[in-house]
Design a protein around this motif. Structure first.
Motif, mmCIF file in Angstrom:
data_model
loop_
_atom_site.group_PDB
_atom_site.id
_atom_site.type_symbol
_atom_site.label_atom_id
_atom_site.label_comp_id
_atom_site.label_asym_id
_atom_site.label_seq_id
_atom_site.Cartn_x
_atom_site.Cartn_y
_atom_site.Cartn_z
ATOM 1 N N PHE B 224 0.838 -1.198 0.000
ATOM 2 C CA PHE B 224 0.000 0.000 0.000
ATOM 3 C C PHE B 224 0.876 1.253 0.000
ATOM 4 C CE2 PHE B 224 -2.222 -3.235 2.711
ATOM 5 C CZ PHE B 224 -3.205 -3.565 1.803
ATOM 6 N N PRO B 225 0.301 2.378 -0.431
ATOM 7 C CA PRO B 225 1.002 3.651 -0.201
ATOM 8 C C PRO B 225 1.208 3.833 1.298
ATOM 9 C CG PRO B 225 -0.932 3.967 -1.642
ATOM 10 C CD PRO B 225 -1.012 2.577 -1.090
ATOM 11 N N PRO B 226 2.113 4.728 1.694
ATOM 12 C CA PRO B 226 2.429 4.873 3.126
ATOM 13 C C PRO B 226 1.231 5.306 3.968
ATOM 14 C CG PRO B 226 3.443 6.638 1.815
ATOM 15 C CD PRO B 226 2.911 5.629 0.854
ATOM 16 N N ALA B 227 1.352 5.170 5.311
ATOM 17 C CA ALA B 227 0.300 5.580 6.255
ATOM 18 C C ALA B 227 -0.004 7.063 6.047
ATOM 19 C CB ALA B 227 0.782 5.296 7.676
ATOM 20 N N PRO B 228 -1.182 7.561 6.510
ATOM 21 C CA PRO B 228 -2.176 6.932 7.384
ATOM 22 C C PRO B 228 -3.057 5.866 6.713
ATOM 23 C CG PRO B 228 -2.869 9.173 6.788
ATOM 24 C CD PRO B 228 -1.481 8.993 6.274
ATOM 25 N N HIS B 229 -3.205 4.760 7.441
ATOM 26 C CA HIS B 229 -4.062 3.644 7.051
ATOM 27 C C HIS B 229 -5.194 3.504 8.070
ATOM 28 C CE1 HIS B 229 -0.648 1.181 4.864
ATOM 29 N NE2 HIS B 229 -0.783 2.410 4.382
ATOM 30 N N THR B 230 -6.313 2.911 7.630
ATOM 31 C CA THR B 230 -7.312 2.421 8.587
ATOM 32 C C THR B 230 -7.775 1.053 8.103
ATOM 33 O OG1 THR B 230 -9.137 3.477 7.396
ATOM 34 C CG2 THR B 230 -8.217 4.700 9.234
ATOM 35 N N LEU B 231 -8.325 0.269 9.017
ATOM 36 C CA LEU B 231 -8.792 -1.074 8.670
ATOM 37 C C LEU B 231 -10.187 -1.262 9.226
ATOM 38 C CD1 LEU B 231 -8.212 -4.021 7.677
ATOM 39 C CD2 LEU B 231 -7.344 -4.472 9.978
ATOM 40 N N ILE B 232 -11.092 -1.763 8.398
ATOM 41 C CA ILE B 232 -12.430 -2.073 8.895
ATOM 42 C C ILE B 232 -12.575 -3.584 8.964
ATOM 43 C CG2 ILE B 232 -14.897 -1.975 8.374
ATOM 44 C CD1 ILE B 232 -14.289 0.834 7.161
ATOM 45 N N VAL B 233 -12.772 -4.083 10.172
ATOM 46 C CA VAL B 233 -12.991 -5.519 10.379
ATOM 47 C C VAL B 233 -14.497 -5.755 10.254
ATOM 48 C CG1 VAL B 233 -12.727 -7.448 11.971
ATOM 49 C CG2 VAL B 233 -10.985 -5.637 11.909
ATOM 50 N N THR B 234 -14.891 -6.587 9.296
ATOM 51 C CA THR B 234 -16.315 -6.764 9.028
ATOM 52 C C THR B 234 -16.945 -7.789 9.956
ATOM 53 O OG1 THR B 234 -15.760 -8.370 7.313
ATOM 54 C CG2 THR B 234 -16.161 -6.115 6.599
ATOM 55 N N GLY B 235 -18.194 -7.489 10.362
ATOM 56 C CA GLY B 235 -19.003 -8.444 11.112
ATOM 57 C C GLY B 235 -19.927 -9.172 10.144
ATOM 58 N N ASP B 236 -21.180 -9.371 10.538
ATOM 59 C CA ASP B 236 -22.145 -9.997 9.631
ATOM 60 C C ASP B 236 -22.400 -9.052 8.462
ATOM 61 O OD1 ASP B 236 -22.244 -11.911 11.556
ATOM 62 O OD2 ASP B 236 -24.180 -11.291 12.386
ATOM 63 N N LEU B 237 -22.415 -9.604 7.244
ATOM 64 C CA LEU B 237 -22.613 -8.763 6.062
ATOM 65 C C LEU B 237 -24.042 -8.874 5.539
ATOM 66 C CD1 LEU B 237 -19.303 -9.527 4.108
ATOM 67 C CD2 LEU B 237 -19.847 -7.432 5.369
ATOM 68 N N HIS B 238 -24.656 -7.746 5.289
ATOM 69 C CA HIS B 238 -25.920 -7.689 4.557
ATOM 70 C C HIS B 238 -25.624 -8.120 3.123
ATOM 71 C CE1 HIS B 238 -29.309 -5.506 2.516
ATOM 72 N NE2 HIS B 238 -29.942 -5.927 3.591
ATOM 73 N N PHE B 239 -26.611 -8.683 2.411
ATOM 74 C CA PHE B 239 -26.258 -9.201 1.072
ATOM 75 C C PHE B 239 -25.800 -8.099 0.127
ATOM 76 C CE2 PHE B 239 -29.606 -8.036 -1.927
ATOM 77 C CZ PHE B 239 -30.641 -7.643 -1.085
ATOM 78 N N THR B 240 -26.293 -6.855 0.335
ATOM 79 C CA THR B 240 -25.818 -5.765 -0.530
ATOM 80 C C THR B 240 -24.361 -5.400 -0.184
ATOM 81 O OG1 THR B 240 -26.713 -4.105 1.017
ATOM 82 C CG2 THR B 240 -28.117 -4.741 -0.834
ATOM 83 N N GLU B 241 -23.994 -5.566 1.073
ATOM 84 C CA GLU B 241 -22.598 -5.322 1.462
ATOM 85 C C GLU B 241 -21.691 -6.394 0.857
ATOM 86 O OE1 GLU B 241 -22.641 -3.183 5.807
ATOM 87 O OE2 GLU B 241 -23.161 -5.292 5.788
#
Lengths: 266, 266
Positions: B224-241
């Protein structure tokens, strides 16, 4: 390419410089007047600010004619202006989805969103908020209890809840804090009757914005400037949060002075 | 009066027009270089943008000498510029608290915050996010497990987690998605090993921003390009997600093209 630009909160000067510059240079600018219904005055102001012609995008334009917009984006720089932050409404995700499927480049310029602004203005700790809920118009009349259920779930974990109150900008009407307080009275009497202050964030982004901390039974009787309103139902309070809310209860509403500041300095 | 203005994300053009106009007219402008450490280039750019002299606020200025700032705000319009959205750091709340206690008016201009921008850019439903966590520098070396515990709590409720990764702007160094993935491997092996995509939002607000969806074990190896980075840890996904993340996995990173758009149109 397809560019989505967030307009931020309140008046058109809520847009970022980045968004403004890119919108000015686009071949086609469409103002989304569907996912947020916009008053006439706002549309005139934004057009004056951009100093260029803009197209008003209706539901028909943004959904039924979405394929046409995407085709235009193949050969032109098409910019869609969205109140608040883009991508919160699924309409915009669908547009991006269509573009990506056709290999058309997409970019997004974020805008100020009530999702962070209200929490920020409340002074509560952002790490202590559970999932956001929305109280729709006529929630009581339509017997909608899911927002109450979710507030309760958050409370069980000690978490605060940002409660967004549905707003119809065209009619300049929306759910008020007073209505939300009655809704909570009906569904969560234990929260309604307690003395711990919750926070009403009124007209965030407008010059007459106000932040008020008070128990919900007092907020029910409050007299506030007109909607948009939001309400934060507090969970367990850290002692610094308690201190802050006590101060906010005593202090006069601490916002809504930017316009005066503005005038004074000119 | 005391005015706090959010600078938004990325380069100085992340500021709103509202914030820019008010800052230009203030008697005294202080750039908060304490709660977010700022690189030299940024300070120069913001000074050029405002076309006026600004004071760099150190920890010493904003905490030890806070009473002096508040005294100045009694007779002058004092504007404090804060990267992102103001009021997220307790330093700024203390300043407001001091001002209110002395009856000095206060106003706040919100800025774009990573708290909403990262969620927006991920395309996931904002209503499905539990409390945000931060992974600090050297979380593994310092054996800090609270972020993992809170991610797990969110997952048990089916909720996504916005995982902010600590960043030191002065050194242009921060926690990367790769490090965060290893952290999750160590503390939440069941999340690390599953095939469901999580989302890395890289350099939100900068011209080279990228959004990537992939299982965490793949994100660990990502370049990846250098920071700042963020990460989203997914829970249950809706079918559109689910649909959206599948598209994002196949599509090339869909951001970071605004600068090109910009050049083409000039």
């Amino acid at each position: 390419m397809l560019l989505l630009v967030g307009l931020g909160l309140g008046d058109p000067d809520g847009i970022t410089l980045r968004g403004l510059n890119l919108a000015k240079q686009a071949d086609i600018v469409i103002l989304d007047a569907y996912t947020s219904v916009l008053p006439e005055a706002y549309i005139k102001q934004i057009s004056a600010l951009l100093d260029r012609s803009i197209t008003i995008g209706s539901r028909y334009d943004l959904e039924d004619r979405a394929a046409d917009i995407i085709e235009q984006a193949r050969t032109h720089n098409v910019c869609i202006l969205v109140p608040g932050d883009p991508l919160i409404a699924t309409t915009h995700l669908s547009l991006i989805q269509m573009a990506l499927q056709k290999g058309i480049p997409v970019d997004v310029v974020n805008g100020v969103s009530i999702h962070t602004a209200a929490i920020s203005l409340s002074g509560l700790h952002i790490y202590k908020f559970g999932p956001t809920v929305t109280i729709p118009l006529e929630a009581m009349e339509r017997k909608i209890r899911s927002p109450a259920d979710r507030i309760l779930e958050n409370l069980k974990r000690g978490l605060h809840t940002l409660t967004l109150l549905e707003y119809d900008a065209k009619r300049a009407e929306g759910v008020t804090v007073n209505y939300a307080a009655r809704y909570i009275h009906e569904h969560l009497p234990q929260v309604y009757s307690r003395d711990q202050p919750s926070v009403a964030v009124i007209r965030a982004g407008f010059p007459d914005a106000v932040v008020v901390a008070a128990p919900i039974y007092e907020l029910e009787k409050g007299e506030f400037p007109p909607a948009p309103h939001t309400l934060i139902v507090t969970g367990d309070l850290h002692f610094t949060e308690e201190e802050w809310l006590r101060l906010l209860q005593k202090a006069p509403p601490y916002l809504g002075r930017a316009s005066r500041f503005h005038r004074k300095s000119r």
